[in-house]
Design a protein around this motif. Structure first.
Motif, PDB file in Angstrom:
ATOM      1  N   LEU A   1      11.668  44.883  39.512  1.00  0.00           N
ATOM      2  CA  LEU A   1      12.494  43.684  39.693  1.00  0.00           C
ATOM      3  C   LEU A   1      13.030  43.224  38.342  1.00  0.00           C
ATOM      4  O   LEU A   1      14.209  42.893  38.198  1.00  0.00           O
ATOM      5  CB  LEU A   1      11.653  42.586  40.351  1.00  0.00           C
ATOM      6  N   GLU A   2      12.156  43.250  37.369  1.00  0.00           N
ATOM      7  CA  GLU A   2      12.572  42.853  36.023  1.00  0.00           C
ATOM      8  C   GLU A   2      13.650  43.808  35.507  1.00  0.00           C
ATOM      9  O   GLU A   2      14.653  43.376  34.930  1.00  0.00           O
ATOM     10  CB  GLU A   2      11.352  42.857  35.096  1.00  0.00           C
ATOM     11  N   GLU A   3      13.444  45.098  35.750  1.00  0.00           N
ATOM     12  CA  GLU A   3      14.429  46.075  35.274  1.00  0.00           C
ATOM     13  C   GLU A   3      15.765  45.929  35.993  1.00  0.00           C
ATOM     14  O   GLU A   3      16.830  46.080  35.385  1.00  0.00           O
ATOM     15  CB  GLU A   3      13.901  47.504  35.462  1.00  0.00           C
ATOM     16  N   SER A   4      15.687  45.588  37.283  1.00  0.00           N
ATOM     17  CA  SER A   4      16.936  45.462  38.036  1.00  0.00           C
ATOM     18  C   SER A   4      17.772  44.311  37.490  1.00  0.00           C
ATOM     19  O   SER A   4      18.996  44.319  37.569  1.00  0.00           O
ATOM     20  CB  SER A   4      16.650  45.273  39.521  1.00  0.00           C
ATOM     21  N   ARG A   5      17.095  43.321  36.910  1.00  0.00           N
ATOM     22  CA  ARG A   5      17.833  42.184  36.322  1.00  0.00           C
ATOM     23  C   ARG A   5      18.351  42.515  34.947  1.00  0.00           C
ATOM     24  O   ARG A   5      19.465  42.146  34.574  1.00  0.00           O
ATOM     25  CB  ARG A   5      16.911  40.975  36.244  1.00  0.00           C
ATOM     26  N   ARG A   6      17.507  43.187  34.186  1.00  0.00           N
ATOM     27  CA  ARG A   6      17.851  43.502  32.805  1.00  0.00           C
ATOM     28  C   ARG A   6      18.856  44.651  32.761  1.00  0.00           C
ATOM     29  O   ARG A   6      19.672  44.753  31.872  1.00  0.00           O
ATOM     30  CB  ARG A   6      16.543  43.919  32.124  1.00  0.00           C
TER      31      ARG A   6
ATOM     32  N   SER B   1      11.508  36.584  47.262  1.00  0.00           N
ATOM     33  CA  SER B   1      12.264  37.610  46.535  1.00  0.00           C
ATOM     34  C   SER B   1      11.631  37.913  45.181  1.00  0.00           C
ATOM     35  O   SER B   1      11.777  38.996  44.646  1.00  0.00           O
ATOM     36  CB  SER B   1      13.704  37.153  46.351  1.00  0.00           C
ATOM     37  N   GLU B   2      10.879  36.952  44.650  1.00  0.00           N
ATOM     38  CA  GLU B   2      10.298  37.151  43.327  1.00  0.00           C
ATOM     39  C   GLU B   2       8.959  37.887  43.390  1.00  0.00           C
ATOM     40  O   GLU B   2       8.723  38.836  42.677  1.00  0.00           O
ATOM     41  CB  GLU B   2      10.033  35.788  42.668  1.00  0.00           C
TER      42      GLU B   2
END
Lengths: 401, 509
Positions: free
Chosen positions: A294-299, B262-263
């Motif tokens: 999830l973090e990578e998808s944002r970054r 979602s988080e």
């Protein structure tokens, strides 16, 4: 015990015969063998290019006995697999196949494979590398799931090419033409059950045939008898690699390094780096590596696996990618490259630092001609669409021959 | 439907400490407990008509800070009394008695050695003491305050001076056998001092690791009073109720209810055995990490390597509990009163032997034990004039060859009573009732994985920022809104309230 070179016993390292070995031996006229998971595997039988054209124009078979096959069953099987892979297994209906990825806690790709949903509580997971340890680890905390390694007991043959459906029809598999992509069907075969899935690794029309090992030769003979008029020919690893590259499929050892076998920090890949965003479902229940992904998808991914059309006709295998013709900044590397006969283009997959994808891309291709080494700088253009994705591969019923 | 700020799973002493701290900050707190009464392993239960006991029978290092912060004296906690004497029982009546920094019953040279030993150990224990009440930061990507916490520990160690610091690093990983050998020659004194380094974990005197660290943990008590556990539980419960904490007993939690947004995955409440769902902003579990993550939450909500680390927690219980109902005060040869902690462990070799049998799933041939007579301080535990004997017996493996069938239990009970009778002749004739709780019983009756007192061995790899494992060692967990407050978190087990205290601080921060 001290092992010296004189008494060392390496006999256990000898590749084991495939369940189809007697037939493979007859066909492999150059004895061009390599190995896969300890099984003997043909590099090619006659010639890679010839076999490639069989895949594209008639049909061919690929021995997938060495592929790992795990039967995962029990009331918790769905829950356990759904937590392991990035796609939503709960959405799979029975007798369907799904391409899946699984990652470490840190969101790095361990392997890809396919899940065959055999029943509500029974799944066959197939993949390229032995995965028992990871599957066992993934099942910790799930009391009602059993993992059974069926790799050695199941024989499997991949039949690929435009005439593959016609061959199966000739073989007597009634109604096989109604089989849609990614579905599973069962047929009586010598008093046993032959499982046929409309799946493959070539991007064209194709099927995979699954049978207990004892009936492997009967299966081979039936397929080859039926295929005699349809240009059937076995193909090896090299032709497979050509076909899969045109289809844009990734291969361990080329596009990705399995995370559990990666020593250097982040020398492995993530699904986003491999341009497999569509395989990661953030709407499904929790799955391994979710937070990191999830973090990578944002970054945004650091690298992006990119399809390239490269000028000229020199295959770009192993080429460095630069951001300018003078090669001032190294921004990536080609993972697989070939001259594609069907696309009639010099195609490649390349890992490129994501921010540079907007600019110019140049490949430094090193090649050899009769012992002389040359280097050329070739302009690359990014292909958004698949290199090759023929309609006939998806149509049901497939075209008859 | 009721909605709380915080639901705490389990009503053990750590939960009650945590609930009190949260209630002090005006949080609306519900404590749910599977058993009939509060207290967990510290709860009193009637094991024979009119006779009561608690599994944990003493609290020797419960911090004064918690007693003060929660004003437990106002809620019935008596602070009179003394730090209990530790008495090493000797067959010939020549007992070794430890009282604070004094020792008697040993030759003068041992008395001198004990002074040197005690000075150093007390110094280390005092140096470490503040860190048991702190959150240990994770390794890597630390904030400035976290770096300061490490710096403070470093500084305090450095302030020991070169010699004591060097000795500290050498000593904390010594097998306790070697440590005792370096200072003493009196066998009974060695086993008496070594006991607290061993009890409750899967370590024997000769096991290398860090049993000395456990010893220092237990010496860290700034409370110079040994507290009676049931009294402490009562005070904590009364204090919590007076602060508005709701406590529901007979309410077993089946699941921690989570919601996936979602988080992340977020804990939103608990589902009780009755099917009722109670919701809250935060869920805090005092259950052990295996129970919390694998049974109540479910591995499907967790990462695979994290789950693996949780399943790897070593939590094989090795201590059994024997309760005897006695119709009169027992008399031990050579002791005017059986007050204090009485030890049957003539030497470290005998403790080691008991461990050897346990390793292979057998009961000890010669059980070693710690005995108290809790009715001397809390006469209400038994009918007037009668007494309870409470014994912690090592080493009795959870994974017993017999799976603790009736004959194995009877055999062990007989052996224990035989051993006690050597030092308290005639005690058998006073017995009117008895109860043996093996680790298997502790596991099923008190809902602790492995029947382990401490929710996981007190071992170097399961301590500090690794307790219970990284990703859950700062009381928060990978699940948003889910916290841990039990003995499976830093600092560790025993009746200290420190995990509950530390968890409350993190929940409020």
């Amino acid at each position: 015990m001290i092992v010296t070179m004189t008494n060392a016993d390496f006999s256990t390292e000898k590749p084991r015969p495939s369940h189809f070995q007697p037939r493979l031996d007859e066909r492999n006229i150059h004895d061009a063998w390599s190995s896969w998971n300890g099984y003997k595997l043909a590099e090619y039988y006659f010639e890679a290019e010839y076999e490639y054209f069989c895949i594209r124009n008639t049909c061919g078979t690929y021995d997938i006995c060495p592929m790992q096959k795990y039967l995962i069953s029990g009331p918790d099987a769905e829950k356990m697999l759904n937590r392991m892979v990035t796609r939503d297994v709960t959405k799979m209906r029975n007798n369907r196949v799904s391409y899946v990825l699984w990652c470490t806690d840190e969101g790095r790709l361990i392997d890809d494979g396919t899940i065959f949903r055999l029943a509500d509580d029974s799944f066959l997971l197939t993949c390229g590398s032995p995965s028992t340890a990871w599957l066992k680890k993934s099942s910790l905390g799930f009391d009602n799931v059993t993992i059974n390694d069926r790799s050695d007991e199941l024989a499997a043959l991949s039949l690929q090419g435009p005439t593959s459906c016609a061959v199966l029809k000739r073989m007597g598999l009634k109604g096989i033409e109604q089989a849609k992509p990614f579905t599973i069907h069962h047929f009586d075969f010598f008093g046993d059950s032959l499982m046929v899935s409309r799946t493959g690794f070539t991007g064209g029309l194709g099927y995979e045939l699954w049978i207990k090992a004892e009936l492997a030769l009967e299966l081979w003979d039936a397929v080859y008898e039926a295929g005699a008029d349809y240009g059937i020919h076995p193909f090896g690893e090299q032709a497979t690699n050509m076909a899969r590259l045109e289809a844009g499929f990734i291969m361990p050892g080329y596009e990705f390094n399995e995370a559990l076998k990666t020593v250097h920090f982040e020398h492995d890949q993530t699904p986003f780096e491999l341009n497999l965003d569509w395989m990661v479902d953030f709407k499904k229940p929790h799955f391994n590596g979710r937070a990191a992904l999830l973090e990578e998808s944002r970054r945004g991914p650091r690298y992006t696996l990119t399809k390239l059309d490269i000028e000229g006709n020199k295959p770009a295998e192993g080429a460095f990618i630069y951001d300018s013709q003078d090669c001032s900044r190294h921004i990536g590397y080609v993972t697989s490259g070939m001259w594609s006969p069907v696309v009639k283009a010099n195609i490649a997959l390349a890992m490129i630092e994501t921010p540079y994808l907007k600019g110019e891309l140049w490949a430094e291709i090193n090649y050899e001609k009769e012992l002389r080494h040359y280097s050329k700088i070739a302009r690359c253009s990014v292909k958004e669409e698949p290199f090759w994705a023929p309609d006939y591969a998806k149509v049901t019923p497939p075209r008859d021959y | 439907m009721a909605h709380y700020d915080t639901i705490i799973i389990g009503a053990g002493h750590n939960s009650l400490v945590c609930a009190n701290y949260l209630a002090l900050k005006k949080k609306n707190v519900l404590v749910v407990e599977a058993a009939e009464v509060c207290g967990g392993l510290g709860a009193r239960h009637e094991f024979h008509d009119g006779f009561h006991a608690s599994v944990a029978h003493q609290a020797s290092h419960f911090p004064q800070k918690i007693i003060r912060d929660l004003r437990l004296a106002e809620h019935g906690l008596s602070l009179s009394g003394d730090h209990k004497a530790c008495i090493g029982l000797n067959r010939d009546g020549d007992h070794v008695i430890l009282q604070g920094n004094k020792v008697s019953g040993v030759p003068d040279n041992e008395v001198d050695a004990y002074k040197r030993y005690h000075r150093l150990m007390k110094r280390y224990a005092d140096m470490l003491a503040p860190f048991w009440l702190k959150t240990v930061p994770p390794i890597g990507n630390n904030s400035l305050p976290e770096m300061m916490a490490f710096a403070e520990l470093g500084l305090r160690i450095r302030l020991l001076g070169k010699e004591d610091m060097r000795e500290f690093f050498r000593m904390i990983t010594l097998p306790v056998y070697d440590l005792m050998d370096e200072y003493f020659s009196h066998p009974l004194l060695k086993s008496l001092l070594g006991w607290d380094a061993l009890i409750g974990t899967k370590q024997a005197p000769r096991s290398p690791n860090n049993s000395v660290l456990q010893l220092l943990y237990r010496m860290a008590g700034d409370s110079h009073v040994t507290l009676d556990v049931p009294t402490l539980i009562d005070a904590l419960q009364r204090a919590a109720v007076s602060r508005g904490v709701d406590i529901r007993t007979n309410s077993r939690v089946c699941d921690i209810v989570v919601e996936q947004n979602s988080e992340t995955v977020k804990a939103t409440g608990v589902r009780l055995e009755s099917g009722e769902v109670v919701t809250a902003e935060q869920v805090v579990s005092s259950a052990d990490p295996k129970m919390t993550f694998l049974k109540l939450l479910g591995a499907e909500h967790l990462e695979i390597e994290f789950t693996n680390r949780i399943t790897r927690i070593r939590d094989d219980g090795l201590v059994s509990k024997l309760h005897l109902a006695l119709n009169d005060q027992p008399s031990f040869s050579g002791l005017s009163s059986p007050a204090g902690r009485l030890f049957i462990a003539p030497n470290l070799e005998m403790i080691e032997c008991a461990f050897d049998h346990a390793k292979y799933g057998e009961s000890p041939v010669d059980p070693v034990m710690e005995i108290t007579i809790p009715t001397l301080e809390n006469p209400g535990l038994a009918p007037e004039g009668q007494h309870v004997l409470s014994a912690h017996v090592m080493y009795t493996p959870r994974k017993h060859k017999s799976e603790w069938d009736e004959s194995a239990r009877a055999e062990l009970t007989t052996k224990i009573i035989d051993a006690i009778e050597v030092y308290a002749p005639g005690i058998r004739s006073l017995i009117v009732g008895q109860e043996l709780l093996t680790p298997v019983d502790l596991e099923s009756r008190f809902n602790t994985s492995g029947g382990h007192w401490h929710h996981g061995d007190f071992a170097l790899d399961q301590l500090l920022m690794m307790r219970p494992t990284h990703g859950a060692a700062q009381y928060s967990t990978p699940i948003s809104g889910l916290y841990l407050c039990g003995a499976g978190t830093h600092p560790a087990g025993d009746i200290t309230g420190m995990p509950g205290h530390n968890a409350a601080r993190e929940i409020l921060s």
